[in-house]
Scaffold this motif. Structure first.
Motif, mmCIF file in Angstrom:
data_model
loop_
_atom_site.group_PDB
_atom_site.id
_atom_site.type_symbol
_atom_site.label_atom_id
_atom_site.label_comp_id
_atom_site.label_asym_id
_atom_site.label_seq_id
_atom_site.Cartn_x
_atom_site.Cartn_y
_atom_site.Cartn_z
ATOM 1 N N ASP A 20 0.829 -1.210 0.000
ATOM 2 C CA ASP A 20 0.000 0.000 0.000
ATOM 3 C C ASP A 20 0.862 1.258 0.000
ATOM 4 N N ILE A 21 1.922 1.247 0.782
ATOM 5 C CA ILE A 21 2.794 2.427 0.882
ATOM 6 C C ILE A 21 3.551 2.642 -0.437
ATOM 7 N N ILE A 22 4.054 1.541 -1.009
ATOM 8 C CA ILE A 22 4.836 1.648 -2.251
ATOM 9 C C ILE A 22 3.981 2.229 -3.368
ATOM 10 N N LEU A 23 2.778 1.688 -3.557
ATOM 11 C CA LEU A 23 1.935 2.139 -4.656
ATOM 12 C C LEU A 23 1.402 3.553 -4.426
ATOM 13 N N ALA A 24 1.288 3.962 -3.167
ATOM 14 C CA ALA A 24 0.733 5.282 -2.856
ATOM 15 C C ALA A 24 1.797 6.381 -2.904
ATOM 16 N N HIS A 25 3.055 6.068 -2.589
ATOM 17 C CA HIS A 25 4.042 7.138 -2.401
ATOM 18 C C HIS A 25 5.260 7.039 -3.331
ATOM 19 N N ARG A 26 5.280 6.068 -4.264
ATOM 20 C CA ARG A 26 6.485 5.896 -5.097
ATOM 21 C C ARG A 26 6.732 7.077 -6.032
ATOM 22 N N ARG A 27 5.706 7.865 -6.337
ATOM 23 C CA ARG A 27 5.885 8.999 -7.242
ATOM 24 C C ARG A 27 6.345 10.263 -6.519
ATOM 25 N N GLY A 28 6.521 10.183 -5.230
ATOM 26 C CA GLY A 28 6.874 11.388 -4.472
ATOM 27 C C GLY A 28 8.360 11.586 -4.293
ATOM 28 N N PRO A 33 17.035 10.957 -8.682
ATOM 29 C CA PRO A 33 16.997 9.731 -9.488
ATOM 30 C C PRO A 33 17.233 8.472 -8.667
ATOM 31 N N GLU A 34 18.081 8.548 -7.655
ATOM 32 C CA GLU A 34 18.355 7.351 -6.856
ATOM 33 C C GLU A 34 17.120 6.916 -6.078
ATOM 34 N N ALA A 35 16.321 7.902 -5.613
ATOM 35 C CA ALA A 35 15.094 7.562 -4.891
ATOM 36 C C ALA A 35 14.116 6.849 -5.828
ATOM 37 N N HIS A 36 13.968 7.342 -7.052
ATOM 38 C CA HIS A 36 13.104 6.661 -8.016
ATOM 39 C C HIS A 36 13.612 5.234 -8.269
ATOM 40 N N PHE A 37 14.920 5.086 -8.377
ATOM 41 C CA PHE A 37 15.489 3.760 -8.608
ATOM 42 C C PHE A 37 15.169 2.816 -7.446
ATOM 43 N N GLN A 38 15.279 3.316 -6.203
ATOM 44 C CA GLN A 38 14.990 2.479 -5.041
ATOM 45 C C GLN A 38 13.517 2.089 -4.990
ATOM 46 N N GLY A 40 11.727 1.676 -7.605
ATOM 47 C CA GLY A 40 11.618 0.641 -8.634
ATOM 48 C C GLY A 40 12.018 -0.730 -8.121
ATOM 49 N N LEU A 41 13.092 -0.776 -7.311
ATOM 50 C CA LEU A 41 13.515 -2.061 -6.741
ATOM 51 C C LEU A 41 12.438 -2.635 -5.826
ATOM 52 N N LEU A 42 11.782 -1.749 -5.060
ATOM 53 C CA LEU A 42 10.712 -2.214 -4.185
ATOM 54 C C LEU A 42 9.516 -2.714 -4.985
ATOM 55 N N ALA A 52 7.249 -0.621 -11.583
ATOM 56 C CA ALA A 52 8.708 -0.721 -11.531
ATOM 57 C C ALA A 52 9.330 -0.070 -12.766
ATOM 58 N N CYS A 53 8.765 -0.369 -13.952
ATOM 59 C CA CYS A 53 9.276 0.237 -15.186
ATOM 60 C C CYS A 53 9.188 1.758 -15.118
ATOM 61 N N GLN A 54 8.067 2.256 -14.632
ATOM 62 C CA GLN A 54 7.884 3.706 -14.575
ATOM 63 C C GLN A 54 8.904 4.356 -13.649
ATOM 64 N N SER A 55 9.196 3.739 -12.519
ATOM 65 C CA SER A 55 10.164 4.304 -11.571
ATOM 66 C C SER A 55 11.571 4.293 -12.170
#
Length: 570
Positions: A20-28, A33-38, A40-42, A52-55
């Protein structure tokens, strides 16, 4: 904060809250760039592919040359079976970081699966030389072989290309060489020391060779990269399409030749007797491809010409020439038969390649379409020849069985079939199965023939072993001083050399030679007439007839002084 919390929850095994947290806050992650990459790994860890592709792609947007981000996205696409994108990102990762071991390994594996063993070896950084249990002996390349190759693949007056592989990615590049293709260059190509790319287009926009390229669409290959059986089916479909194209051409008398161009594709080659304008050849190839519908929607069938469109205008392109080693696949580009098997002696095979002359080229545009099926049948004159001259039947059958004809036997064919426009083109069809058949040599011989057909008397002196074993008893109309020759079966109204014709401008010695030749022919004709008189007289007596009517008069049987004889009544 949310990134740390999601990692903590996953470590504790609370995947539902973490998801729930990953899908809700991954765009923030903002512009980090490293945060987006992390993130994506999650996303990968909870098995959500698209997020994952989008991140990863957002991380790449902010840091486009980061090999770590490029490799992770390539790896993700490879695991999902999206191999085309996986290869593109793996190539970029290796370009930006040649020392990235995992990216090189992934790219090499993809190239290997595509059948590009040579490129894969370059990417791995090793030649991967393996000792073969069987020794290889390079061919002995003679001047005649080099001349044949240069004749078939004549092109640009100055300049050619050699194939090379990029040091890092294994990609193909063409190195332009400013000079003519010499016999020495061709020999290196055949021996595998270099790989030639021909430039077919001359300065006057004419070409002498072209091809139709049949290949699976690249997206289909990547789609089934992990399904070898389907890839085999795609290659078999390309082979069948090439075979059908060659068969369609054969129905129109157009010579075409299949080559295995690697990577599950085929090329159907066409060679022309002289340089024709590129646009005319383009129309010719288009007419042929229209004749045979594509049997598999996953196949691309396209004309392979000297130029390719580049948005606005066209650019000259190098054409990988047969017999050489394709550096990508480490395999030779060989001519093959309709079943896909390579001809065992390629240098001997190219001597048999026939060229398309202008009447044959333009004839393809006269019919509404080239029809598939049927086959080319010999002209009526040739059929009559085979029915009436047993000597020629014997020679044709011998050649068609793949045996080698003697020089005298070839001489008989050339000075009978080769002197008539009706049968001259079929000399090639007859001699093609012979192991020593050479198209260019036969063309030169046909151009140099003297206009005097061979006589039956000469045939008997050249091949007595054949004339003694067959029923050689042809009858000709020899009025006007003509001499007996199988050529009269094809051209019955032709004017063969008479004594008067031979006297024109002849020396005393030539006239004496001709006199003895005519004496010998008179004796031969006399013997033939005696044999025929006996047979006709016996037939008339046996049937109780007094005469027989012919187109030239009647033959009447009479008995004088107790001996039967024939009287000619015109």
């Amino acid at each position: 904060m949310y990134l740390t919390l999601a990692k903590k929850l996953l470590a504790e095994g609370d995947e539902d809250r973490a998801r729930d947290i990953i899908l809700a806050h991954r765009r923030g992650a903002g512009n980090d760039p490293e945060a987006h990459f992390q993130w994506g790994l999650l996303c990968e860890e909870i098995s959500v592919f698209n997020p994952a592709c989008q991140s990863y792609e957002e991380a790449l947007r902010l840091s486009p040359r980061n090999s770590k981000y490029l490799f992770q996205l390539a790896h993700l696409y490879a695991d999902a079976g999206r191999n085309e994108k996986a290869m593109r990102y793996a190539e970029q990762a290796v370009k930006h970081d040649p020392g990235h071991t995992e990216a090189r390994r992934l790219l090499a594996d993809l190239l290997e699966a595509l059948g590009q063993a040579g490129s894969a070896g370059v990417v791995r950084g090793s030649e991967r030389e393996e000792k073969a249990p069987l020794r290889y002996f390079p061919p002995s390349v003679g001047q005649a072989d080099l001349d044949t190759f240069l004749h078939l693949f004549s092109g640009r007056e100055m300049g050619y290309a050699t194939q090379a592989l990029e040091d890092v990615t294994g990609g193909v590049r063409w190195a332009y060489q400013d000079g003519p293709i010499t016999p020495q260059v061709v020999e290196k190509h055949i021996l595998g020391e270099i790989t030639l790319g021909g430039l077919p287009l001359r300065s006057d926009n004419t070409v002498k060779y072209a091809a139709i390229h049949i290949r699976p669409y690249q997206r289909a290959v990547f789609q089934y990269l992990k399904s070898p059986s389907i890839l085999i089916q795609l290659e078999e479909a390309a082979q069948e399409q090439a075979r059908r194209l060659v068969s369609a051409c054969a129905t129109q008398g157009i010579p075409a030749y299949i080559a295995d161009s690697g990577q599950r594709s085929r090329r159907v080659w066409f060679f022309f007797a002289r340089f024709f304008h590129l646009l005319l050849v383009k129309r010719f190839l288009a007419r042929i491809t229209e004749a045979v519908p594509v049997s598999d929607s996953r196949l691309a069938v396209e004309s392979f010409l000297a130029t390719r469109p580049v948005g606005i205008g066209w650019q000259e392109q190098a054409v990988l020439l047969p017999l050489g080693v394709d550096r990508r696949t480490e395999k030779r580009n060989l001519f093959i038969d309709g079943d896909g098997a390579a001809f065992p002696e390629q240098l001997k095979f190219i001597r048999k390649i026939r060229e398309i002359d202008e009447p044959l080229l333009r004839n393809a545009f006269k019919n509404p379409r080239i029809r598939f099926g049927g086959g080319v049948s010999g002209p009526e004159g040739l059929k009559g020849m085979q029915n009436k001259c047993p000597v020629l039947v014997e020679l044709i059958n011998k050649a068609q069985s793949g045996r080698k004809l003697s020089s005298d036997e070839k001489l008989i064919l050339f000075y009978t079939l080769g002197l008539s426009a009706k049968t001259k083109p079929y000399i090639h069809d007859i001699l093609d199965p012979c192991p020593d058949y050479n198209y260019q040599k036969v063309v030169r011989i046909l151009q140099q023939l003297k206009p005097h057909p061979i006589s039956c008397l000469k045939i008997r002196s050249l091949v007595p072993h054949i004339t003694a074993s067959v029923n050689c008893d042809c009858v000709f109309d020899l009025r006007g001083g003509r001499y007996p020759s199988p050529f009269l079966h094809i051209e019955p109204q032709t004017f063969l050399c008479t004594a008067q014709h031979r006297l024109a401008g002849a020396s005393l010695r030539e006239m004496a030679n001709n006199y003895f030749l005519l004496l010998a022919k008179r004796e031969e004709v006399g013997r033939d007439m005696e044999r025929l008189e006996r047979v006709i007289e016996e037939q008339l007596a046996g049937k109780g007839l007094e005469s027989v009517e012919t187109a030239y008069g009647s033959l009447r049987r009479v008995v004088r002084d107790g001996s039967p004889m024939l009287l000619l009544e015109r």
